[in-house]
Design an enzyme around this catalytic site. Structure first.
Site, mmCIF file in Angstrom:
data_model
loop_
_atom_site.group_PDB
_atom_site.id
_atom_site.type_symbol
_atom_site.label_atom_id
_atom_site.label_comp_id
_atom_site.label_asym_id
_atom_site.label_seq_id
_atom_site.Cartn_x
_atom_site.Cartn_y
_atom_site.Cartn_z
ATOM 1 N N ASP A 6 0.917 -1.285 0.157
ATOM 2 C CA ASP A 6 0.142 -0.118 -0.048
ATOM 3 C C ASP A 6 0.815 1.235 0.109
ATOM 4 O O ASP A 6 1.863 1.258 0.630
ATOM 5 C CB ASP A 6 -0.845 0.151 1.111
ATOM 6 C CG ASP A 6 -2.070 1.272 1.115
ATOM 7 O OD1 ASP A 6 -2.528 1.193 0.284
ATOM 8 O OD2 ASP A 6 -2.301 1.421 2.182
ATOM 9 N N ASN A 23 -10.181 0.589 1.470
ATOM 10 C CA ASN A 23 -8.869 0.329 2.660
ATOM 11 C C ASN A 23 -9.288 0.724 4.211
ATOM 12 O O ASN A 23 -9.981 1.923 4.187
ATOM 13 C CB ASN A 23 -7.731 1.170 2.072
ATOM 14 C CG ASN A 23 -7.111 0.752 0.773
ATOM 15 O OD1 ASN A 23 -7.492 -0.067 0.259
ATOM 16 N ND2 ASN A 23 -6.105 1.406 0.470
ATOM 17 N N GLY A 32 -8.873 5.388 3.288
ATOM 18 C CA GLY A 32 -9.409 6.181 4.584
ATOM 19 C C GLY A 32 -10.607 5.632 4.953
ATOM 20 O O GLY A 32 -11.892 6.430 5.250
ATOM 21 N N HIS A 64 -7.529 9.792 5.256
ATOM 22 C CA HIS A 64 -6.956 8.709 6.009
ATOM 23 C C HIS A 64 -7.006 9.085 7.652
ATOM 24 O O HIS A 64 -7.090 10.376 7.822
ATOM 25 C CB HIS A 64 -5.516 8.639 5.631
ATOM 26 C CG HIS A 64 -4.922 8.119 4.685
ATOM 27 N ND1 HIS A 64 -4.364 8.690 3.601
ATOM 28 C CD2 HIS A 64 -5.278 6.876 3.998
ATOM 29 C CE1 HIS A 64 -4.220 7.805 2.668
ATOM 30 N NE2 HIS A 64 -4.781 6.592 2.727
ATOM 31 N N GLY A 65 -7.337 8.020 8.365
ATOM 32 C CA GLY A 65 -7.191 8.237 9.723
ATOM 33 C C GLY A 65 -8.749 8.728 10.053
ATOM 34 O O GLY A 65 -9.759 8.596 9.751
HETATM 35 P P1 13P Z 1 -7.736 4.690 7.095
HETATM 36 O O1 13P Z 1 -6.740 4.233 8.197
HETATM 37 O O2 13P Z 1 -8.278 5.830 7.538
HETATM 38 O O3 13P Z 1 -8.785 3.527 7.334
HETATM 39 O O4 13P Z 1 -7.174 4.528 5.609
HETATM 40 C C1 13P Z 1 -6.470 3.229 5.629
HETATM 41 C C2 13P Z 1 -5.799 3.500 4.075
HETATM 42 O O5 13P Z 1 -6.558 4.052 3.112
HETATM 43 C C3 13P Z 1 -4.509 3.003 3.838
HETATM 44 O O6 13P Z 1 -4.129 3.392 2.431
#
Ligand code: 13P
Length: 230
Positions: A25, A170, A149, A118-119
């Site tokens: 990733d 993801n 995200g 993300h996060g």
């Molecule tokens: P999250 O941690 O927000 O779920 O995002 C994961 C992601 O997109 C990894 O590429």
């Protein structure tokens, strides 16, 4: 021995009956190349921090390299904000023409911002932008899209995004949170001090089981992906 050969051995030894991809990733230019060489079965090259022309050139090279080895490859257009880069930014919207240009290179999956981050999502987050998602789907001729995200997006928004062309979601932060919660419970209950409870295989098991349970629940009740592997 390549990584792919080791994955196949583990696959056979564990009696796994569905195909499993070993995916890198957010690979850098060097990192994605190293993963391709090592025999990963799928890679993401994230060139979104380069100027578009450079992202385009590097993506083109990486797609050719991955395909010459029979691997699937994901590339990113625009940026997907969030705390992965140390700064919490608003969700970006990818430019549909840029998406088309990268899609036309023959990439297998396209990661494109549609307001996702993300996060953890801030309380005032505007939500996913379905108009932009539809525009990207239309100009790219239905290229499979990746929603990064995935943690913390309301379920009905993710499900709508899936109906509009998202084929991979993801989810990382939610997995990390259930892992931490289960591990904390184990330690707070003093289980690491009973017998050999300090053995990492025991100490880390509740967290690993919590991630497995969350993934199972999401695949069955949320994404609708259970039983669809080919
Ligand atoms: P999250 O941690 O927000 O779920 O995002 C994961 C992601 O997109 C990894 O590429």
């Amino acid at each position: 021995k390549t990584v792919a050969a080791m994955v196949k051995e583990i696959h056979d030894a564990m009696g796994i009956t569905v195909p499993v991809a070993l995916h890198l990733d957010h690979g850098s230019y060097e990192g994605a190349k190293a993963a391709i060489e090592a025999g990963f079965t799928s890679v993401m090259f994230d060139g979104s921090h380069y100027a578009f022309e450079e992202n385009l050139e590097k993506s083109k090279e990486m797609i050719a390299l991955a395909h010459s080895k029979g691997l699937s490859i994901e590339c990113e257009v625009g940026g997907i904000g969030g705390e992965e880069d140390g700064v919490i930014s608003a969700g970006e919207l990818a430019d549909p023409q840029e998406c088309k240009t990268i899609a036309d290179l023959g990439v297998d999956f396209l990661a494109a911002g549609i307001g996702n981050i993300h996060g953890k999502y801030p309380a005032n987050w505007a939500g996913l932008n379905f108009d932009r998602l539809e525009e990207i789907q239309n100009v790219t001729n239905g290229k499979p899209l990746v929603l990064h995200g995935g943690s913390g997006i309301p379920r009905e928004q993710v499900q709508k995004a899936i109906t509009l062309g998202v084929s991979k979601v993801n989810v990382n932060t939610e997995c990390q949170l259930v892992f931490a919660e289960a591990t904390r419970k184990y330690i707070e209950a003093g289980k690491d001090q009973e017998g050999k409870g300090y053995d990492p295989r025991k100490l880390l098991k509740p967290g690993a089981d919590a991630i497995t349970a969350l993934c199972k629940e999401m695949m069955e009740n949320f994404f609708g992906s259970a039983g669809k592997a080919e």
